[in-house]
Design a protein around this motif. Structure first.
Motif, PDB file in Angstrom:
ATOM      1  N   ASP A 158      51.733  61.683  56.225  1.00  0.00           N
ATOM      2  CA  ASP A 158      51.459  62.549  57.282  1.00  0.00           C
ATOM      3  C   ASP A 158      52.106  64.092  56.569  1.00  0.00           C
ATOM      4  O   ASP A 158      51.582  64.968  56.779  1.00  0.00           O
ATOM      5  CB  ASP A 158      52.708  62.224  58.281  1.00  0.00           C
ATOM      6  CG  ASP A 158      52.249  61.263  59.257  1.00  0.00           C
ATOM      7  OD1 ASP A 158      50.968  60.988  59.471  1.00  0.00           O
ATOM      8  OD2 ASP A 158      53.111  60.334  59.515  1.00  0.00           O
ATOM      9  N   GLN A 159      53.203  64.073  55.812  1.00  0.00           N
ATOM     10  CA  GLN A 159      53.622  65.220  54.953  1.00  0.00           C
ATOM     11  C   GLN A 159      52.653  66.017  54.176  1.00  0.00           C
ATOM     12  O   GLN A 159      52.169  67.070  54.237  1.00  0.00           O
ATOM     13  CB  GLN A 159      54.810  64.802  54.214  1.00  0.00           C
ATOM     14  CG  GLN A 159      55.955  65.658  54.308  1.00  0.00           C
ATOM     15  CD  GLN A 159      57.037  65.291  53.416  1.00  0.00           C
ATOM     16  OE1 GLN A 159      57.066  64.119  52.972  1.00  0.00           O
ATOM     17  NE2 GLN A 159      57.975  66.096  53.323  1.00  0.00           N
ATOM     18  N   ALA A 160      51.697  64.958  53.606  1.00  0.00           N
ATOM     19  CA  ALA A 160      50.614  65.662  52.716  1.00  0.00           C
ATOM     20  C   ALA A 160      49.716  66.261  53.780  1.00  0.00           C
ATOM     21  O   ALA A 160      49.341  67.666  53.283  1.00  0.00           O
ATOM     22  CB  ALA A 160      50.222  64.575  51.651  1.00  0.00           C
ATOM     23  N   ASP A 167      47.118  69.242  52.077  1.00  0.00           N
ATOM     24  CA  ASP A 167      46.697  68.269  51.026  1.00  0.00           C
ATOM     25  C   ASP A 167      46.198  66.935  51.659  1.00  0.00           C
ATOM     26  O   ASP A 167      46.923  66.007  51.721  1.00  0.00           O
ATOM     27  CB  ASP A 167      47.867  68.261  50.022  1.00  0.00           C
ATOM     28  CG  ASP A 167      47.547  67.484  48.759  1.00  0.00           C
ATOM     29  OD1 ASP A 167      45.848  67.267  48.495  1.00  0.00           O
ATOM     30  OD2 ASP A 167      48.276  67.070  48.035  1.00  0.00           O
ATOM     31  N   ILE A 168      45.067  66.690  51.895  1.00  0.00           N
ATOM     32  CA  ILE A 168      44.573  65.723  52.567  1.00  0.00           C
ATOM     33  C   ILE A 168      44.510  64.443  51.744  1.00  0.00           C
ATOM     34  O   ILE A 168      43.916  64.169  50.749  1.00  0.00           O
ATOM     35  CB  ILE A 168      43.145  65.797  53.270  1.00  0.00           C
ATOM     36  CG1 ILE A 168      43.176  66.875  54.356  1.00  0.00           C
ATOM     37  CG2 ILE A 168      42.812  64.470  54.035  1.00  0.00           C
ATOM     38  CD1 ILE A 168      42.084  67.158  54.926  1.00  0.00           C
ATOM     39  N   CYS A 214      44.724  60.281  55.819  1.00  0.00           N
ATOM     40  CA  CYS A 214      45.408  61.118  56.863  1.00  0.00           C
ATOM     41  C   CYS A 214      44.885  62.456  57.054  1.00  0.00           C
ATOM     42  O   CYS A 214      44.817  63.255  56.084  1.00  0.00           O
ATOM     43  CB  CYS A 214      46.752  61.043  56.598  1.00  0.00           C
ATOM     44  SG  CYS A 214      47.882  61.788  57.802  1.00  0.00           S
ATOM     45  N   LEU A 215      44.443  62.935  58.211  1.00  0.00           N
ATOM     46  CA  LEU A 215      44.108  64.390  58.231  1.00  0.00           C
ATOM     47  C   LEU A 215      45.128  65.118  59.317  1.00  0.00           C
ATOM     48  O   LEU A 215      45.829  64.458  60.296  1.00  0.00           O
ATOM     49  CB  LEU A 215      42.693  64.247  59.098  1.00  0.00           C
ATOM     50  CG  LEU A 215      41.525  64.107  58.310  1.00  0.00           C
ATOM     51  CD1 LEU A 215      41.083  62.646  58.596  1.00  0.00           C
ATOM     52  CD2 LEU A 215      40.357  65.231  58.290  1.00  0.00           C
ATOM     53  N   PRO A 216      45.016  66.336  59.216  1.00  0.00           N
ATOM     54  CA  PRO A 216      46.100  67.023  59.980  1.00  0.00           C
ATOM     55  C   PRO A 216      45.239  67.226  61.441  1.00  0.00           C
ATOM     56  O   PRO A 216      43.928  67.511  61.305  1.00  0.00           O
ATOM     57  CB  PRO A 216      46.085  68.574  59.524  1.00  0.00           C
ATOM     58  CG  PRO A 216      45.156  68.628  58.422  1.00  0.00           C
ATOM     59  CD  PRO A 216      44.741  67.139  57.987  1.00  0.00           C
TER      60      PRO A 216
END
Lengths: 398, 130
Positions: A81-83, A88-89, A109-111
């Motif tokens: 999640d942090q990345a 930075d996906i 993981c995508l924002p």
């Protein structure tokens, strides 16, 4: 069935789309389907930062039991999640993950972001190594953006709902705080005027009488302003429901009968035999009829007559409820008609009378009438009298 | 001389109530909170209680009336259950008009509106103390 949170009444069309969990669930399902993933998880950023930094709350999970996942995770403990949130996906194609994700080798993981607004993350998992590639990210990106738009819209609406609840609470508190000192001052003054604090000179009596009248006006003003404010919030007048109009009119008549008798006005109520049901709140309907009746009594000279009729009418096949309040009072001049429902407006002939009035009563009535989908009409002849007619749609049981 | 206990947190309101009552031969006692009121009921054994609704909490008066009228025979207020209660309120004229003496909902005998009219107050007091 669509989940509707804790709302139990009056399901509005499309209301289920306004449920945060429902949106997150749909987002996770769609993501899994589009890229043929085995699992998908949606986490939302918590709005308040705790001592340990920001955290994420679990909003939806498909392919993994929700109960196997922590309800909240500190951002610092979740590198994936942090990345993603740092822009930075992560694209993991041969990872060894911790349970409950240990069966999966691939993860993305995508924002959940739209422009500057970041609301959370979308994680997708696949069992085989090399299950995802950069094309998967490109496929999911628009979906994540769309999800972010929907989620932030619902969050904004929730904030609005909370503000509304706060406003209702403020009105409740203000009701007591504003009314209380006025009521105390009036109570003391009435005791003084009745001679309980000793004999008054005629001049003192006259002056205290003026103070008392000013306090009457202030009390009326406070009550009307609070009613007006209460009517403009959805919580202010209670929960909307089916209301028996007959009972509401009856209560208003009963409440104002003593005032009519005191003034020497004949108050007649032509009740309707059938039970007529409209949509609204009891408090709101009561307020409408009390305001109309009290105006009728206020602006009708002694010896006059106020008549209230209630009946069921039908126009173009549409069933409606009609309540008419007719008086033989001073009437409303034609030039006052367009301003009648404006806040603080009082017709010149009403102002000239020695009656307490704030110019808010009819504004309150109009607000409430519109809120309940009803309409109000007025006919008047100066020196002859006035008729106010309120027409409610019949509430049909479904 | 009939004894009346006024449970009300606003001292000016107490004065407004006290004036007409004392002038008409009633002995007036006062408590400023619900808790003090319950204590004074035992001490004074009044013939009538005049009770405010909103005191330290918005429903303190309701709590007092519910305690005094508790139907449990073992209630510590069982001996005072028959003392008439006159509730002071601005609620039923301004919000809900169906708010009235209702055994199931609120065990009081009558209501008197704020602001207080001395004549109305005396009339209600006389009707309740027989």
């Amino acid at each position: 069935m669509c989940p509707v949170g804790n709302r139990t009444t009056r399901l509005l069309p499309g209301e289920c789309i306004l449920n945060l969990e429902h949106i997150a669930e749909r987002l996770a399902q769609s993501a899994r389907q589009i890229v043929q993933a085995d699992a998908a998880v949606v986490r939302l950023l918590d709005e308040n930062e705790s001592a340990g930094g920001r955290s994420l709350s679990l909003a939806a999970a498909v392919g993994v039991p929700k109960t196997d996942l922590p309800a909240t995770v500190p951002l610092a403990d979740s590198p994936l999640d942090q990345a993603a949130l740092a822009g930075d996906i992560p694209l993991w194609t041969d990872a060894h993950l911790l349970p409950p994700f240990d069966a999966y080798r691939s993860a993305i993981c995508l924002p959940l972001a739209e422009g500057e607004t970041v609301v959370g993350t979308l994680q997708v998992y696949a069992a085989p190594s090399g299950g995802f590639d950069s094309q998967t990210i490109a496929t999911l990106t628009p979906l994540a953006a769309l999800g972010a738009v929907a989620i932030s819209a619902v969050q904004a609406l929730r904030t609005q709902g909370e503000l509304e609840a706060e406003k209702a609470h403020f009105i409740h508190v203000a009701t007591h705080e504003l009314r209380s000192p006025v009521a105390v001052a009036q109570s003391l003054l009435r005791g003084v005027l009745k001679g309980y604090a000793g004999e008054l000179t005629p001049q003192q009596r006259e002056l205290f009488g003026r103070i008392s009248r000013r306090l009457d006006l202030l009390e009326q003003l406070v009550n009307d302003l609070l009613d007006l404010a209460a009517g403009q919030t959805s919580h202010g007048m209670g929960e909307e429901t089916a209301v028996i109009v007959n009972a509401s009119v009856g209560r208003a008549v009963l409440l104002l009968l003593p005032r009519a008798e005191e003034k020497g006005i004949e108050l007649v109520y032509q009740a309707c035999c059938d039970e007529l049901v409209a949509w609204g709140t009891e408090e709101g309907l009561d307020r409408i009829f009390v305001n109309l009746l009290s105006n009728a009594i206020k602006y009708t000279p002694s010896g006059g007559r106020v008549e209230v009729t209630l009946r069921s009418i039908e126009e173009n096949g549409k069933k409606e409820i009609e309540v008419r309040v007719t008086d033989t009072g001073i009437g409303i001049p034609p030039e006052a008609m367009p301003h009648l429902f404006e806040t603080f407006y009082r017709a010149p002939n009403a102002k000239a009378l020695n009656e307490v009035g704030t110019g808010l009563g009819l504004s309150i009535v109009k607000d409430l009438v519109e809120r309940y989908g009803a309409r109000i009409e007025v006919e008047s002849t100066v020196g002859k009298g006035t008729t106010f007619t309120v027409i409610f749609p019949v509430y049909a049981h479904s | 001389m009939p004894k009346i206990l006024v449970i009300e947190d606003d001292l000016d309101m107490v004065t407004a109530i006290r004036m007409p009552l004392e002038a008409n031969g009633y002995e007036v006692f006062h408590a400023a909170t619900g808790e003090e009121g319950l204590q004074k009921v035992k001490e004074v054994e009044p013939d009538l209680i005049i009770l405010d609704v909103m005191m330290e909490t918005t429903t303190a008066g309701f709590q007092v009336s519910l305690q005094l009228r508790n139907p449990d025979p073992a209630s510590e207020y069982a001996a005072y259950r028959d003392i008439p209660i006159l509730m002071l309120t601005a609620i039923h004229t301004t919000t809900s008009l169906r708010f009235g003496p209702d055994e199931a909902y609120l065990p009081v005998d009558d209501f008197v509106d704020k602001p207080i009219d001395p004549d109305v107050l005396l009339e209600k007091v006389q009707a309740l103390i027989r």
